[in-house]
Design a protein around this motif. Structure first.
Motif, PDB file in Angstrom:
ATOM      1  N   GLU A  58       0.943  -1.242  -0.013  1.00  0.00           N
ATOM      2  CA  GLU A  58      -0.095   0.057   0.123  1.00  0.00           C
ATOM      3  C   GLU A  58       0.686   1.232   0.241  1.00  0.00           C
ATOM      4  N   LYS A  59       1.757   1.289   0.686  1.00  0.00           N
ATOM      5  CA  LYS A  59       2.557   2.314   1.128  1.00  0.00           C
ATOM      6  C   LYS A  59       3.581   2.487  -0.485  1.00  0.00           C
ATOM      7  N   VAL A  60       3.967   1.414  -1.050  1.00  0.00           N
ATOM      8  CA  VAL A  60       5.161   1.442  -2.232  1.00  0.00           C
ATOM      9  C   VAL A  60       4.238   1.820  -3.483  1.00  0.00           C
ATOM     10  N   LEU A  61       2.842   1.191  -3.356  1.00  0.00           N
ATOM     11  CA  LEU A  61       2.032   1.550  -4.875  1.00  0.00           C
ATOM     12  C   LEU A  61       1.645   3.159  -4.685  1.00  0.00           C
ATOM     13  N   ALA A  62       1.508   3.537  -3.366  1.00  0.00           N
ATOM     14  CA  ALA A  62       0.883   5.052  -3.297  1.00  0.00           C
ATOM     15  C   ALA A  62       1.770   6.019  -4.170  1.00  0.00           C
ATOM     16  N   GLN A  63       2.955   5.660  -4.047  1.00  0.00           N
ATOM     17  CA  GLN A  63       4.139   6.309  -4.938  1.00  0.00           C
ATOM     18  C   GLN A  63       3.843   6.241  -6.466  1.00  0.00           C
ATOM     19  N   GLY A  64       2.916   5.354  -6.895  1.00  0.00           N
ATOM     20  CA  GLY A  64       2.738   5.131  -8.484  1.00  0.00           C
ATOM     21  C   GLY A  64       3.860   4.587  -9.333  1.00  0.00           C
ATOM     22  N   PRO A  65       4.685   3.689  -8.591  1.00  0.00           N
ATOM     23  CA  PRO A  65       5.730   3.238  -9.448  1.00  0.00           C
ATOM     24  C   PRO A  65       5.216   2.487 -10.670  1.00  0.00           C
ATOM     25  N   ARG A  66       5.804   2.086 -11.782  1.00  0.00           N
ATOM     26  CA  ARG A  66       5.386   1.284 -12.814  1.00  0.00           C
ATOM     27  C   ARG A  66       6.333   0.001 -12.821  1.00  0.00           C
ATOM     28  N   PHE A  67       5.732  -1.090 -13.066  1.00  0.00           N
ATOM     29  CA  PHE A  67       6.702  -2.289 -13.224  1.00  0.00           C
ATOM     30  C   PHE A  67       6.359  -2.715 -14.793  1.00  0.00           C
ATOM     31  N   GLU A  68       7.612  -3.231 -15.088  1.00  0.00           N
ATOM     32  CA  GLU A  68       7.728  -3.846 -16.432  1.00  0.00           C
ATOM     33  C   GLU A  68       7.840  -5.314 -16.458  1.00  0.00           C
ATOM     34  N   PRO A  69       7.192  -6.062 -17.041  1.00  0.00           N
ATOM     35  CA  PRO A  69       7.220  -7.435 -17.160  1.00  0.00           C
ATOM     36  C   PRO A  69       8.679  -7.696 -17.468  1.00  0.00           C
ATOM     37  N   GLU A  70       9.201  -8.952 -16.846  1.00  0.00           N
ATOM     38  CA  GLU A  70      10.414  -9.639 -16.947  1.00  0.00           C
ATOM     39  C   GLU A  70      10.356 -10.949 -17.437  1.00  0.00           C
ATOM     40  N   THR A  71      11.436 -11.366 -18.127  1.00  0.00           N
ATOM     41  CA  THR A  71      11.154 -12.759 -18.688  1.00  0.00           C
ATOM     42  C   THR A  71      11.814 -13.549 -17.742  1.00  0.00           C
ATOM     43  N   PRO A  72      10.976 -14.643 -17.422  1.00  0.00           N
ATOM     44  CA  PRO A  72      11.374 -15.649 -16.271  1.00  0.00           C
ATOM     45  C   PRO A  72      12.399 -16.414 -16.758  1.00  0.00           C
ATOM     46  N   LEU A  73      13.054 -16.741 -15.748  1.00  0.00           N
ATOM     47  CA  LEU A  73      14.276 -17.792 -16.063  1.00  0.00           C
ATOM     48  C   LEU A  73      13.545 -18.958 -16.073  1.00  0.00           C
ATOM     49  N   PRO A  74      13.839 -20.251 -16.321  1.00  0.00           N
ATOM     50  CA  PRO A  74      13.362 -21.489 -16.294  1.00  0.00           C
ATOM     51  C   PRO A  74      13.128 -21.731 -14.693  1.00  0.00           C
ATOM     52  N   THR A  75      11.832 -22.431 -14.598  1.00  0.00           N
ATOM     53  CA  THR A  75      11.402 -22.731 -13.165  1.00  0.00           C
ATOM     54  C   THR A  75      11.737 -24.047 -12.818  1.00  0.00           C
ATOM     55  N   LEU A  76      12.319 -24.253 -11.683  1.00  0.00           N
ATOM     56  CA  LEU A  76      12.707 -25.279 -10.977  1.00  0.00           C
ATOM     57  C   LEU A  76      11.384 -25.863  -9.996  1.00  0.00           C
ATOM     58  N   VAL A  77      10.976 -27.036 -10.396  1.00  0.00           N
ATOM     59  CA  VAL A  77       9.905 -27.539  -9.669  1.00  0.00           C
ATOM     60  C   VAL A  77      10.071 -28.817  -8.864  1.00  0.00           C
ATOM     61  N   SER A  78      10.003 -29.034  -7.548  1.00  0.00           N
ATOM     62  CA  SER A  78      10.232 -30.422  -6.755  1.00  0.00           C
ATOM     63  C   SER A  78       8.911 -30.468  -5.951  1.00  0.00           C
ATOM     64  N   GLY A  79       7.939 -31.541  -6.489  1.00  0.00           N
ATOM     65  CA  GLY A  79       6.835 -31.579  -5.883  1.00  0.00           C
ATOM     66  C   GLY A  79       5.929 -30.553  -5.931  1.00  0.00           C
ATOM     67  N   ASP A  80       5.504 -30.043  -4.544  1.00  0.00           N
ATOM     68  CA  ASP A  80       4.657 -28.776  -4.475  1.00  0.00           C
ATOM     69  C   ASP A  80       5.530 -27.579  -4.192  1.00  0.00           C
ATOM     70  N   LEU A  81       6.864 -27.596  -4.494  1.00  0.00           N
ATOM     71  CA  LEU A  81       7.583 -26.270  -4.478  1.00  0.00           C
ATOM     72  C   LEU A  81       8.053 -25.860  -5.600  1.00  0.00           C
TER      73      LEU A  81
END
Length: 121
Positions: A58-81
């Motif tokens: 709430e505090k951070v977004l009240a300042q009006g920052p803009r976020f840009e999408p970033e390309t994810p690196l490959p996800t590592l999955v182990s069971g439910d994590l």
């Protein structure tokens, strides 16, 4: 809480974060985290729990920052994590999150380090 799109894959969390943050939706950002999640932010400290994460955003977004999408690196999955990460567009450091599959098959963040800075030296 308003019904919102849920992360069907761990990688969805980053996209949903950007969409909600740019909409100024701190409650929606916090809904991407488990109730007892830990976020390593602001720098040098930790924010623990969904309510505290919501208050922080709430505090951070009240300042009006803009976020840009970033390309994810490959996800590592182990069971439910899952370990997700993205290299910031400015090339400084990295971002990493651990997500957990929920009983309904969706994913929420458990641990979030939104800023890694390469140590000097």
């Amino acid at each position: 809480m308003t019904e919102r799109e849920r992360a069907r894959e761990p990688e969805d969390l980053t996209r949903l974060f950007v969409e909600r943050a740019n909409a100024g939706d701190a409650e929606g950002v916090a809904a991407l985290y488990e109730e007892d999640a830990v976020m390593a932010y602001p720098p040098g400290s930790f924010t623990t729990g969904r309510a505290a994460i919501r208050a922080l955003w709430e505090k951070v977004l009240a300042q009006g920052p803009r976020f840009e999408p970033e390309t994810p690196l490959p996800t590592l999955v182990s069971g439910d994590l899952a370990l997700t990460s993205t290299p910031p567009k400015d090339g400084a450091g990295a971002r990493a999150q651990v997500a957990r599959r929920q009983p309904d098959g969706t994913w929420l963040r458990v641990l979030d380090r939104p800023e890694f800075v390469v140590p000097a030296g």
